[in-house]
Design an enzyme around this catalytic site. Structure first.
Site, PDB file in Angstrom:
ATOM      1  CG  MET A 108      10.755  -6.923   7.122  1.00 41.42           C
ATOM      2  SD  MET A 108      11.586  -8.133   8.180  1.00 41.42           S
ATOM      3  CE  MET A 108      10.865  -7.723   9.775  1.00 41.42           C
ATOM      4  CG  ASP A 137      -1.588   0.295   8.352  1.00 36.61           C
ATOM      5  OD1 ASP A 137      -2.318   1.179   8.838  1.00 36.61           O
ATOM      6  OD2 ASP A 137      -0.414   0.505   8.003  1.00 36.61           O
ATOM      7  CE  LYS A 171       0.812   1.262   4.496  1.00 34.87           C
ATOM      8  NZ  LYS A 171       1.535   2.509   4.892  1.00 34.87           N
ATOM      9  N   GLY A 213       9.492  -0.331   5.808  1.00 38.63           N
ATOM     10  CA  GLY A 213       9.553   0.521   4.635  1.00 38.63           C
ATOM     11  C   GLY A 213       8.354   1.419   4.441  1.00 38.63           C
ATOM     12  N   GLY A 237       3.498  -1.444   4.298  1.00 39.70           N
ATOM     13  CA  GLY A 237       2.480  -2.306   4.906  1.00 39.70           C
ATOM     14  C   GLY A 237       2.685  -3.780   4.675  1.00 39.70           C
ATOM     15  N   GLY A 238       3.920  -4.205   4.425  1.00 36.83           N
ATOM     16  CA  GLY A 238       4.156  -5.603   4.093  1.00 36.83           C
ATOM     17  C   GLY A 238       3.681  -6.583   5.145  1.00 36.83           C
ATOM     18  N   GLY A 239       4.011  -6.340   6.408  1.00 34.97           N
ATOM     19  CA  GLY A 239       3.584  -7.246   7.471  1.00 34.97           C
ATOM     20  C   GLY A 239       2.077  -7.276   7.639  1.00 34.97           C
ATOM     21  CB  SER A 240      -0.460  -4.578   7.777  1.00 39.61           C
ATOM     22  OG  SER A 240      -0.010  -3.959   8.958  1.00 39.61           O
ATOM     23  CB  SER A 241      -0.050  -6.646   2.892  1.00 36.21           C
ATOM     24  OG  SER A 241      -0.711  -7.097   1.732  1.00 36.21           O
TER      25      SER A 241
END
Length: 275
Positions: free
Chosen positions: A90, A131, A8, A92, A95-99
């Site tokens: 990570m 998120d 995102k 960044g 929203g990688g972890g949330s996605s």
């Protein structure tokens, strides 16, 4: 079953105040892009995740936490082998972890035939991060409150060049810094859309991380550009894919990035439609 966990972008981010509980009120505009991580789900007797993320204990990984939360909520005894193809950095601001957590909830709900509605999955996701619900709902959204009050939005869907300066920004450190601006006015979505966009965290992050300032200054030579979330990634907006790709080829040494299309409907929903 393979499902995307798209990145995102925060097209704008305004901090409108700090609450007595320490959390911040904000106004932000979320949009997805057609690039991100990918998760593959296979039935298995127990929960397994591969490969491990360096520096992240298995039980701290948001994918495993999401899976265990879904098991506990439904009493489901099934397991799964989840294979993660990690493309998003990570820390960044993408929203990688949330996605990943959102795609895990959505994917296991389908794999285990649990039949939970989208709003039920979003309520679970909220326990994992502010998120996560927007990734589950899967539509571009104007978020208010602490980022948990959503209004559907349809901003333009340009091409983006997203660049990572190679540093990791800790979100709590930014929100706890006394120098963070916290006095942006509360405006309507229409007022925000018709005004120049900015990110209230950008100045502080550039001061704390000169790498972000340097990369953003370079990108501004090619296109209107901002930082996403609390950083560290920055993005430029382009009308044509070719122009974004040409800029990527000239990116400074040490910067990594990708070109992607803005999507008001998440690639996750598109993938689910195809199953």
């Amino acid at each position: 079953m393979r499902l995307p966990a798209p990145a995102k972008l925060n097209l704008f981010l305004y901090i409108t105040g700090r609450r007595p509980d320490g959390y911040h009120n904000l106004q932000t505009l979320f949009q997805f892009v057609d690039f991100g991580d990918e998760l593959a789900f296979t039935p298995a007797p127990e929960l397994m995740l591969s490969p491990p993320l360096p520096g992240v204990a298995l039980e701290d990984n948001l994918i495993i936490r999401a899976a265990r939360l879904l098991q506990a909520h439904t009493g489901c005894p099934q397991g799964a082998h989840i294979h993660l193809t990690k493309r998003l950095p990570m820390g960044g601001g993408l929203g990688g972890g949330s996605s990943d957590a959102a795609t895990t909830l959505v994917g296991l709900n389908r794999l285990w035939r649990l039949g939970l509605a989208k709003h039920e999955l979003a309520d679970l996701g909220r326990q994992l991060g502010a998120d996560v619900p927007v990734f589950i709902h899967g539509h571009a959204a104007f978020a208010e409150g602490v980022g948990d009050i959503f209004t559907a939005a349809s901003p333009p869907e340009p091409w983006y060049l997203v660049l990572n300066p190679g540093v990791e920004v800790a979100t709590p450190a930014i929100f706890n810094d006394p120098a963070l601006p916290r006095n942006s006015p509360v405006l309507s979505l229409e007022q925000r859309l018709s005004s120049p966009w900015q990110n209230d965290c950008e100045g502080l992050v550039k001061m704390r991380h000169p790498e972000v300032a340097k990369l953003l200054s370079w990108l501004l030579e090619y296109a209107p550009s901002r930082m996403t979330g609390t950083g560290a990634c920055v993005f430029g907006t382009f009308d044509r894919r070719e122009a974004a790709e040409q800029a990527l080829k000239k990116a400074p040494a040490g910067a990594r990035g990708f070109v992607a299309k803005g999507c008001n409907r998440s690639p996750l929903l598109t993938a689910l439609d195809a199953l």
